[in-house]
Design an enzyme around this catalytic site. Structure first.
Site, PDB file in Angstrom:
ATOM      1  N   HIS A   1      30.348  19.537   0.829  1.00 20.96           N
ATOM      2  CA  HIS A   1      29.864  18.417   1.630  1.00 20.96           C
ATOM      3  C   HIS A   1      30.904  18.056   2.670  1.00 20.96           C
ATOM      4  O   HIS A   1      30.904  16.967   3.214  1.00 20.96           O
ATOM      5  CB  HIS A   1      29.615  17.183   0.756  1.00 20.96           C
ATOM      6  CG  HIS A   1      28.791  17.458  -0.443  1.00 20.96           C
ATOM      7  ND1 HIS A   1      29.333  17.909  -1.619  1.00 20.96           N
ATOM      8  CD2 HIS A   1      27.460  17.394  -0.628  1.00 20.96           C
ATOM      9  CE1 HIS A   1      28.354  18.085  -2.499  1.00 20.96           C
ATOM     10  NE2 HIS A   1      27.219  17.794  -1.929  1.00 20.96           N
TER      11      HIS A   1
ATOM     12  N   HIS B   1      22.389  22.286   1.979  1.00 14.18           N
ATOM     13  CA  HIS B   1      23.044  23.465   1.410  1.00 14.18           C
ATOM     14  C   HIS B   1      22.128  24.687   1.450  1.00 14.18           C
ATOM     15  O   HIS B   1      22.373  25.671   0.749  1.00 14.18           O
ATOM     16  CB  HIS B   1      23.440  23.204  -0.043  1.00 14.18           C
ATOM     17  CG  HIS B   1      24.269  21.993  -0.252  1.00 14.18           C
ATOM     18  ND1 HIS B   1      25.489  21.828   0.357  1.00 14.18           N
ATOM     19  CD2 HIS B   1      24.059  20.870  -0.988  1.00 14.18           C
ATOM     20  CE1 HIS B   1      25.992  20.652  -0.001  1.00 14.18           C
ATOM     21  NE2 HIS B   1      25.138  20.052  -0.805  1.00 14.18           N
TER      22      HIS B   1
END
Ligand code: ADP
Ligand code: ADP
Ligand code: MG
Ligand code: MG
Ligand code: MG
Ligand code: MG
Lengths: 333, 203, 333, 203
Positions: C219, C56
């Site tokens: 995700h 991320h």
């Protein structure tokens, strides 16, 4: 083609509107969106104007602001802007110190900026000088070509010359400093996937699942050769090898390292490449005095990256560290 | 005079239409050895010219051509904008107010000179010049053999395929540029054919 | 799988090494790379510790530094870090003021941070409090689920609480401020392409050439529904609609707008989306007091973006504008 | 005692091997309704356990199981790390130094309690608990019917397919989670089968 856009014709204008709104504290948009300019100008300072095809964001509009550019002229995607844009920008930001064009070495950009300079001269913008960047070692230098392309190293020229301009240096001094920085700056890129020009609607090139384009240009131009996908260390070794062989720095030399993403490569991979490049620098006894990692000179959503090395002295580093306040590069203020 | 105006409109329309129709092909040629925008660039330019066409065709030939050239400079961008712009602007400068067929070769030669100066280029480098130069030579040989002009232009464009690029984006490719027709050469040949078609009264 | 990596097992460690080297002025890497910590700590200040699965970036390590986090614990790609990491980080950065964990609402993160907090308490780290972020409106709130996911709004919590911590507020005050900011922050995302977890080697999901995943998680988790690709304005309308219906702000309310790229979307499209989102805000008579556009909370190379809106008052804006100096967010210093 | 040590090694090896062999399958199950890392996570955890196996198997059952659990907590991450870690650690806490078959059901029930507390979850929510709970029940019913245990576990894992997820990442999907077997349920069933195989002396 999968893009967050409305109509293909409006990509540039809507994106510029969003940019200008998001960064209204730093920039304003010129009439007919011909240029992005710094909100507050400094009387008598040499004005730095750059520009080029869009699709390389944040280059160039993202570098308009204190310590870098005074204006940027955005062309259509991957297409040089037109001379009227340079004329309008020069007129808007010239405060008496003259205007320095910073132009990447592509015939389209060079010719359009040249026509712009001629027209600006005709229209009484005092003095215009030009620095052309050509840092891409993927293209062999040869008298039988137009020379090397200007790629990610352009932002280093914009930054260092921008900082020097802020200190009040004159047009001739900045022109020669810009050429000097360019001459000490080399880059090379690799693409893992293609990009898609919105108006074209399909990928500029096609690579197999196990292929990469070594030496790719920032418009997805083919590079030195198409090769099998390799490990990051091997890729870094080839790119750094080409760059350092060309620059031929002495051991102990300080360098500025730029690890630049092309738009579709996540930060995680860029930092991994940074790690690989730094190991190579260390192996050649070169000192990475500054290190910049991010997607600064992109090719739309192309996956891949470029490495840039600039040979720098303490005086360059002092300029590098001066305050800068642009949309994409900011420190010290 | 009115028929001259109609001719100007017919020429403009024919050129704009052929560019529009072949825009995708030109872009594909440019994707192979350039950056994939030549068709888009040219179409944007001639769309802008057509938007102004009502005013432009009213003007005599020199101003008409200069106007077309200036619009191309301001709208096309890239390498082809300044070059085709310079070509048309110089044609406008060189042609007399009431040109005859015999005036064209000389004006085109001067325009080619201007393009070469702007582009630091010459024929043999796999560019538009590889069409423009033989077209000028053919005009010089026989200003009235219009069909030959089209044949010469088309063949010259095709002949850029085996050439190695020394100017233009394709030059970055070195030997890898060989085997692909140059997009600017192709668009030049298309324009020649369109102009000839308009002169011959085809539509 | 096309990635700039060496071996799949070493992606995280090599990337962290590159990150730490590139930002050596701001951060250091903890033992065994268990955490990234701020180079200089402030005695008595509450220490902010965050973390989560990697992939991320720049979240979270890119937000370590003055005005944001004191430490970040990087897990494997898309996998929560383990409790020993939180313990080590808390021990390293606690200077007496206690430690605030900022945790995205995923069971993995919540449980691992909870175990970390318990272990840290056992080992004598004075006080640990936790703020859980759950800003993703794509997930309907329900007592029959674990609640909403924490997504891009997390960085707003990290920033505002980080600025407040810098001012010397105590642990309880920061915990409640963090919960408060989280409660006024909503996000929603859309994916145009999937991402590929390096260790998995193939895309997490597959979308048709004309499909997008509306409400995707960071995700690559499936979202509300898979729909036909739409125009940017329609996408922005759906996302802003969901966010604003949930927040239900009054006309005239000031908001902070975050247009966040997921990693594979170029700046040009993000600014275009920013433009679209701002029009919607204006239509609802909301004031975009601050606007942040960039790839801050990514999903590897996923194409797409999220929009986040935080309802803010002048006091929040004053904190937002305080100096911050991290790898990915920097101003005022 | 030495045969106990061999049994611990055989169990550990069997579990680690089945996880390793099915890692890709587990990851695929997690890609369908989660984030595609369950196989990777579990493999990383049991690889770490195997790296320590020589030391671990020397320890008596309680310390052995606590050690396995602690390693899983520190190496697996994600949701499954704390949960399987808690499961093994609690088994270690609950079992006597020299456990007999009759001790296992009670210890597993306590371990399940601990997992439920950590996960704020219960059976019926499409998680590992949907395997663990019926396995404990079967053990309570007949601690020696080892083959039945494997059958119960496998069937319970399969039975998570039609369930709607209320815990775990899959719960974000709501109804879209229906129709896919839960990865943690599948890995639990695989571990049960491996442990039973080791006890029965299969390899
Ligand atoms: N220096 C030059 N001299 C003559 N023609 C050139 C030169 N450079 C480029 N061209 C022509 O321009 C064409 C490319 O135009 P275009 O694709 O519109 O611009 P760009 O290359 O900037 O994208 C080439 O195919 C070639 O024919
Ligand atoms: N709250 C919970 N209670 C019980 N089991 C859970 C819970 N949350 C997740 N699980 C189990 O964990 C599995 C997912 O593990 P894994 O993929 O390794 O972690 P993550 O979901 O963090 O990526 C699920 O399939 C489910 O069986
Ligand atoms: Mg171009
Ligand atoms: Mg082109
Ligand atoms: Mg996970
Ligand atoms: Mg998972």
């Amino acid at each position: 083609m999968k893009k967050l856009i409305n109509a293909v014709e409006n990509v540039l204008s809507e994106s510029l509107d969003g940019f200008a709104a998001a960064h209204a504290d730093i920039v304003t948009l010129g009439d007919e969106r011909k240029f992005v300019q710094r909100r507050s100008l400094k009387k008598g300072k040499v004005a730095l104007v750059s520009g080029g095809g869009s699709g390389h964001e944040p280059l160039h509009a993202g570098f308009v602001g204190h310590g870098m550019l005074d204006a940027a002229c955005p062309g259509q995607v991957f297409t040089s802007p037109t001379p009227d844009q340079m004329v309008a920008a020069a007129q808007a930001v010239d405060t008496g110190g003259g205007v320095l064009f910073i132009v990447k070495n592509y015939e389209g950009d060079v010719m359009n900026f040249a026509m712009g300079a001629e027209m600006a001269a005709d229209m009484g913008v005092a003095k215009v000088a030009t620095v052309i960047t050509d840092d891409d070692v993927a293209v062999e230098k040869s008298t039988y070509s137009i020379g090397r392309r200007g790629v990610a190293g352009t932002m280093i020229v914009e930054r260092l010359v921008g900082a020097a301009a802020e200190q009040g240096r004159d047009l001739a001094a900045l022109e020669s400093y810009g050429k000097d920085v360019n001459a000490r700056t080399r880059s090379m890129g690799v693409a893992l996937t293609s990009c898609t020009v919105p108006a074209a609607g399909k990928p500029t090139f096609t690579l197999g699942e196990d292929e990469m384009e070594m030496g790719v240009g920032i418009h997805g131009e083919p590079g030195r050769r198409r090769v099998k996908l390799a490990e990051a260390d091997a890729i870094a070794a080839e790119m750094m090898g080409a760059i350092l062989d060309d620059l031929a720095p002495k051991a102990g030399q300080q360098v500025l390292l730029l690890v630049n993403g092309f738009g579709g490569t996540p930060a995680m991979e860029l930092y991994l490449m940074c790690n690989a490049a730094r190991r190579i620098l260390a192996g050649r006894k070169l000192l990475a005095a500054r290190c910049l990692v991010g997607s600064y000179v992109t090719s739309l959503e192309m996956a891949g990256c470029s490495l840039t090395v600039s040979l720098v002295e303490d005086a360059d580093l002092a300029l590098w560290d001066q305050p800068v306040h642009t949309a994409a590069l900011r420190w010290g203020m | 005079m009115s028929s001259e105006k109609e001719l100007r409109l017919a020429m403009l329309t024919a050129v704009a239409q052929t560019i529009s129709r072949h825009a995708e092909e030109l872009t594909q040629l440019d994707q192979a050895i350039g950056d994939g925008d030549h068709g888009i660039n040219m179409k944007r330019g001639f769309d802008a010219v057509m938007a102004d066409s009502a005013g432009l065709v009213e003007k005599p030939w020199p101003e008409f051509l200069k106007g077309v050239g200036m619009t191309l400079v301001m709208k096309v961008g890239g390498a082809s904008g300044p070059l085709f712009g310079t070509l048309f602007m110089t044609l406008g400068k060189e042609l007399p107010g009431n040109p005859c067929a015999g005036d064209v070769a000389g004006a085109l030669e001067a325009a080619i000179q201007a393009v070469q100066a702007r582009g630091k280029s010459e024929a043999g480098q796999k560019t538009m010049l590889d069409v423009l130069v033989p077209v000028a030579a053919q005009l010089r040989k026989d200003a009235l053999a219009l069909t030959d002009l089209v044949t010469v232009a088309a063949a010259a464009a095709e002949a850029t395929g085996p050439m190695k690029a020394i100017r233009g984006r394709a030059s970055f490719l070195g030997d890898r540029s060989i085997g692909h027709v140059d997009p600017g050469a192709r668009s030049s040949a298309l324009m020649v054919a369109a102009v000839v078609g308009a002169v011959k009264g085809e539509s």
